[in-house]
Design an enzyme around this catalytic site. Structure first.
Site, PDB file in Angstrom:
ATOM      1  N   PHE A  74       2.903 -17.068   5.672  1.00  0.00           N
ATOM      2  CA  PHE A  74       3.823 -15.945   5.935  1.00  0.00           C
ATOM      3  C   PHE A  74       5.158 -16.098   5.229  1.00  0.00           C
ATOM      4  O   PHE A  74       6.169 -15.544   5.666  1.00  0.00           O
ATOM      5  CB  PHE A  74       4.052 -15.757   7.444  1.00  0.00           C
ATOM      6  N   GLY A 121      -5.227 -17.301   3.353  1.00  0.00           N
ATOM      7  CA  GLY A 121      -5.991 -16.663   4.423  1.00  0.00           C
ATOM      8  C   GLY A 121      -6.160 -15.189   4.139  1.00  0.00           C
ATOM      9  O   GLY A 121      -6.754 -14.453   4.938  1.00  0.00           O
ATOM     10  N   THR A 122      -5.633 -14.768   2.990  1.00  0.00           N
ATOM     11  CA  THR A 122      -5.594 -13.344   2.659  1.00  0.00           C
ATOM     12  C   THR A 122      -6.889 -12.827   2.060  1.00  0.00           C
ATOM     13  O   THR A 122      -7.141 -11.625   2.099  1.00  0.00           O
ATOM     14  CB  THR A 122      -4.464 -13.109   1.652  1.00  0.00           C
ATOM     15  N   ILE A 163      -7.932  -0.076  -3.118  1.00  0.00           N
ATOM     16  CA  ILE A 163      -8.212  -1.189  -2.224  1.00  0.00           C
ATOM     17  C   ILE A 163      -9.421  -1.930  -2.788  1.00  0.00           C
ATOM     18  O   ILE A 163     -10.486  -1.344  -2.988  1.00  0.00           O
ATOM     19  CB  ILE A 163      -8.495  -0.660  -0.800  1.00  0.00           C
ATOM     20  N   ASN A 207     -11.031  -4.833  -1.605  1.00  0.00           N
ATOM     21  CA  ASN A 207     -12.014  -5.249  -0.597  1.00  0.00           C
ATOM     22  C   ASN A 207     -11.582  -4.622   0.728  1.00  0.00           C
ATOM     23  O   ASN A 207     -10.586  -5.036   1.331  1.00  0.00           O
ATOM     24  CB  ASN A 207     -12.049  -6.780  -0.493  1.00  0.00           C
ATOM     25  N   LYS A 263     -12.641  -4.777   3.642  1.00  0.00           N
ATOM     26  CA  LYS A 263     -12.652  -5.618   4.839  1.00  0.00           C
ATOM     27  C   LYS A 263     -11.436  -6.544   4.894  1.00  0.00           C
ATOM     28  O   LYS A 263     -10.716  -6.588   5.894  1.00  0.00           O
ATOM     29  CB  LYS A 263     -13.943  -6.446   4.876  1.00  0.00           C
ATOM     30  N   GLU A 302       1.874  -7.406   3.253  1.00  0.00           N
ATOM     31  CA  GLU A 302       3.160  -7.256   3.950  1.00  0.00           C
ATOM     32  C   GLU A 302       3.423  -5.832   4.444  1.00  0.00           C
ATOM     33  O   GLU A 302       4.094  -5.637   5.461  1.00  0.00           O
ATOM     34  CB  GLU A 302       4.294  -7.719   3.027  1.00  0.00           C
TER      35      GLU A 302
HETATM   36 MO1  MOS Z   1       5.538 -13.575   1.496  1.00  0.00          MO
HETATM   37  S1  MOS Z   1       7.100 -13.602   2.865  1.00  0.00           S
HETATM   38  O1  MOS Z   1       6.207 -13.201  -0.004  1.00  0.00           O
HETATM   39  O2  MOS Z   1       4.819 -15.099   1.574  1.00  0.00           O
END
Ligand code: MOS
Length: 766
Positions: free
Chosen positions: A260, A486-487, A649, A651, A653, A725
């Site tokens: 994050f 994790g993205t 988009i 993916n 999911k 984000e």
């Molecule tokens: Mo994000 S706050 O650019 O990891």
């Protein structure tokens, strides 16, 4: 989640060929490794003869270390060494050596450098032992004498010291100059709002604790498994701080358990682990405790003021947005807080003010849509207040002032389907059934309220390299030193390559998380798909051309006179578009050409000359239902619809998961998260997960994510703009606005805890 469930039923591959297509929902390729525990994180990687380091932190906020008593700690069986500024290995002495790729202006922190203490929680010693338990116990026995100096950690008491910061930081844009005359227009307008907002410190709290495992080979080479959003940033930092050549250090981060933003800069456990490894000439692991996760950067405490003025028909005449945020004594941490107010709504008079105050705290660091999460919150709550002052539907007010060009700089948007977001979101939510007046809905003991807000975030593209290797056995391996926090990076990059090369997903691997791979930027700003994804598409295009060239040279080749436009890659073959039965398996082309592998490399540079002509943003419209128990002050967010326009988009999911995650963090910003400082000690009090609240399953109810159709070839060749984000921006504002609609109580600070709901009014001052 009905839309999502329906979408997940959609086919992910063309029948017959097994061909994956971008835009469809695909489960993450690293999912099995993660749920079975095969995916090893920074603190889990095994290493022979590993020593464990535990950090000793300063209990005071400011002062000078006069003595460090280590005898008791060293007497603990298994303790190997206590490292301090007095016995650490040599490090560089110039600030420039400590600058990482995302450092702001100033002099970066140097762990264990000298006797100075400038914040509570600062690492002052590292106890190294044969076991983690011995190190942890011994760390409690280290006594530090610190000659204390007075500290100041109160933002509100120091606003008179606010100054304009140096605007130096990757991705930062200083607030633009005033457009028109905002004060004059404000004075003259018939309807106006002047509101203050306050947001306290927040900490990222990813599930994975920060850790670095430094594995030292016999020849002194360091292989470091680090929790970071960029292996190359950590590699660069370690090389510079310790004066080690690039070939002596490799950093890996194949799996990252959330970050994050907290992993955008190398954190001190990395420096300390390397110090110990160099000093002891052996492998060392340093993992921080959950409490220490509150000691290396946070979302800054921020005061804001928004003034809006409008004609009686809702036409905006003036926007003023001011923010005053904290930074450390050593660096100017900057983020875009106020500029967003000049990107969304048409207005002739817009003025900004952004300042910092130095406090005796560690330097803040980017966190979950830095700047926007709170800046857009203030704007969007003020817009709601204006809508009530006008007796106008809040959505109608947004539509009335919809900007067709970015207002301050008068540039076109690269794409902007925000209107579609408003329409799709409102329809899905049932916004047309909303009554204007607050306190108009009640169910059981709870007041029900509906609120909405706009969200906005950057659509960025950086530069990256990628390589692609097609093996004669039919495997394709694409690589770049990217990160997957994790993205879904592993999955999306493999999808892009599989689609381009017409290969089944199972035959494609994307390699990331290693500093020796081709250059990739930090995983930040939700820009990995536009950047690394475009590099992957680029390298695959080069590979296609080379494959065709080889196919043309084969004996009696049916492709002898074919051009790129005449062929396609599908089902693991190269074939003629007009005559698909004329095809050759890619494996056959390599084998018949006598090759075991075919490699291409590509450098993706953004077309900045073209991009600069446009304001490049992602947008969203958030609609929220809350239920408020007035007697207890408890707020439940029972329904969220977030309609997002973020380009193509890739993916469905993983993109949906990103936005759902963002919404959860938005609920968290609205109702739960704040790090409270005891100013007597200059120290965060609730530095643990029992008192620093984040949402649990019981806090989360229905969440719907909708993607508006958008395709932006200015931001990236893929049409993608980046998603992640944007999911958080606007959520807390929509919740605040829904609480007002439910109760008639306007809350101007976050988090909106039960005490504030009960008090019924919140001035927006701390
Ligand atoms: Mo994000 S706050 O650019 O990891």
């Amino acid at each position: 989640m009905t839309d999502l469930i329906e979408a997940l039923k959609a086919p992910t591959a063309d029948p017959g060929t097994g061909q994956v297509r971008t835009g469809t929902p695909v489960s993450r390729v690293d999912g099995r490794a993660k749920v079975t525990g095969q995916a090893k994180y920074a603190a889990e990687v095994p290493a022979p003869d590993l020593a464990y380091g535990v950090v000793v932190s300063s209990p005071v906020a400011k002062g000078r270390i006069t003595a460090i008593h280590t005898a008791d700690a060293l007497a603990v069986p298994g303790v190997v060494e206590v490292l301090t500024h007095q016995n650490r290995p040599k490090v560089r002495s110039f600030d420039i050596a400590y600058k990482d790729m995302t450092a702001p202006a100033g002099a970066p922190f140097r762990p264990l450098y000298d006797d100075k203490v400038f914040y509570s929680g600062q690492p002052v010693a590292l106890v190294v032992a044969e076991t983690f338990e011995a190190a942890r116990y011994a760390a409690a026995l280290v006594r530090i004498d610190i000659e204390q100096e007075p500290h100041d950690t109160k933002l509100s008491a120091n606003v008179d010291k606010a100054y304009k910061p140096k605007p130096l930081k990757a991705g930062f844009e200083p607030p633009p100059d005033e457009k028109g005359n905002a004060d004059k227009a404000f004075a003259e307008a018939p309807v106006k709002i002047d509101a203050e907002f306050y947001s306290g410190v927040e900490h990222h709290n990813p599930m994975e604790l920060f850790a670095s495992t430094v594995i030292r080979d016999a020849d002194g080479h360091l292989t470091i498994y680090d929790k970071t959003q960029s292996s190359q940033n950590s590699r660069w930092y370690v090389s510079h701080v310790f004066g080690l050549s690039k070939s002596k250090v490799t950093v890996r981060n194949p799996y990252v358990g959330g970050a994050f933003g907290s992993g955008l800069r190398p954190q001190y456990q990395l420096t300390l682990a390397v110090m110990a490894a160099l000093h002891l000439k052996r492998s060392v692991r340093v993992q921080l405790t959950r409490q220490q996760m509150f000691s290396f950067g946070h979302r800054p405490e921020t005061l804001q003021r928004v003034k809006l003025a409008a004609e009686r028909d809702g036409t905006l005449r003036s926007i003023y947005h001011q923010a005053i945020a904290e930074t450390s004594p050593i660096e100017d941490y900057v983020e875009v807080v106020v500029n967003w107010s000049g990107m969304l709504y048409a207005c002739d008079n817009i003025k900004f003010d952004y300042k910092l105050v130095k406090l005796d705290q560690y330097t803040p660091i980017d966190m979950r849509a830095p700047g926007a999460a709170h800046g857009v919150h203030a704007l969007e709550v003020a817009m709601d207040e204006l809508s009530y002052a006008l007796n106008m539907d809040p959505l109608q007010l947004r539509l009335k002032n919809y900007a067709e060009r970015s207002p301050v700089e008068d540039k076109p948007y690269s794409s902007k389907e925000l209107r579609a977001c408003y329409e799709l979101g409102a329809k899905q939510f049932g916004w047309d059934k909303r009554q204007l007046a607050p306190r108009s809905m009640k169910e059981g003991t709870e007041l029900v309220g509906w609120g909405m807000a706009t969200g906005v975030w950057d659509a960025m593209q950086m530069f990256a390299r990628a390589s692609a290797v097609l093996h004669a056995d039919g495997r394709l391996v694409v690589s770049s030193a990217a990160t997957d926090i994790g993205t879904g990076t592993y999955t999306v990059m493999a999808m892009i390559a599989a689609e381009a090369m017409g290969m089944p997903l199972e035959d494609v691997t994307f390699q990331l998380g290693d500093s020796t791979l081709p250059v990739a930027p930090i995983e930040g700003g939700s820009s990995h798909v536009t950047t690394v994804g475009s590099a992957v598409a680029g390298v695959c295009e080069k590979l296609q051309k080379t494959i065709l060239k080889h196919a043309q040279k084969l004996k009696d080749s049916p492709f002898a006179s074919a051009k790129m436009k005449d062929v396609e890659f599908a089902g693991g073959t190269l074939r003629l578009k007009k005559q698909p039965e004329t095809s050759l398996p890619l494996t056959a082309i390599l084998n018949d050409s006598g090759m075991v592998r075919l490699e291409e490399k590509y450098l993706m540079l953004p077309n900045m000359l073209k991009q600069r002509k446009f304001r490049r943003l992602v947008h969203s419209a958030v609609f929220v239902e809350v239920r408020v128990d007035e007697e207890l002050g408890v707020v439940r967010v029972t329904r969220v619809v977030n309609a997002v326009a973020a380009g193509r988009i890739m993916n469905l999911k993983t993109a949906t998961s990103q936005v759902v995650g963002g919404i959860v963090w938005g609920i968290s910003q609205a109702l739960h998260e704040e790090s409270y400082t005891d100013h007597r000690f200059g120290r965060f009090m609730n530095h643990n997960l029992s008192e620093y609240h984040v949402p649990v399953n019981a806090d989360i109810h229905a969440i719907d994510v909708i993607f508006a159709q958008e395709d932006d070839r200015i931001v990236s060749r893929l049409g993608a703009k980046g998603v992640g984000e944007i999911g958080i921006v606007g959520v807390a504002a929509a919740i605040s606005n829904a609480i007002y609609h439910a109760t008639g109580r306007r809350l101007r600070s976050t988090p909106m805890t039960p005490d504030k709901v009960l008090a019924g009014f919140d001035s927006g001052k701390p």
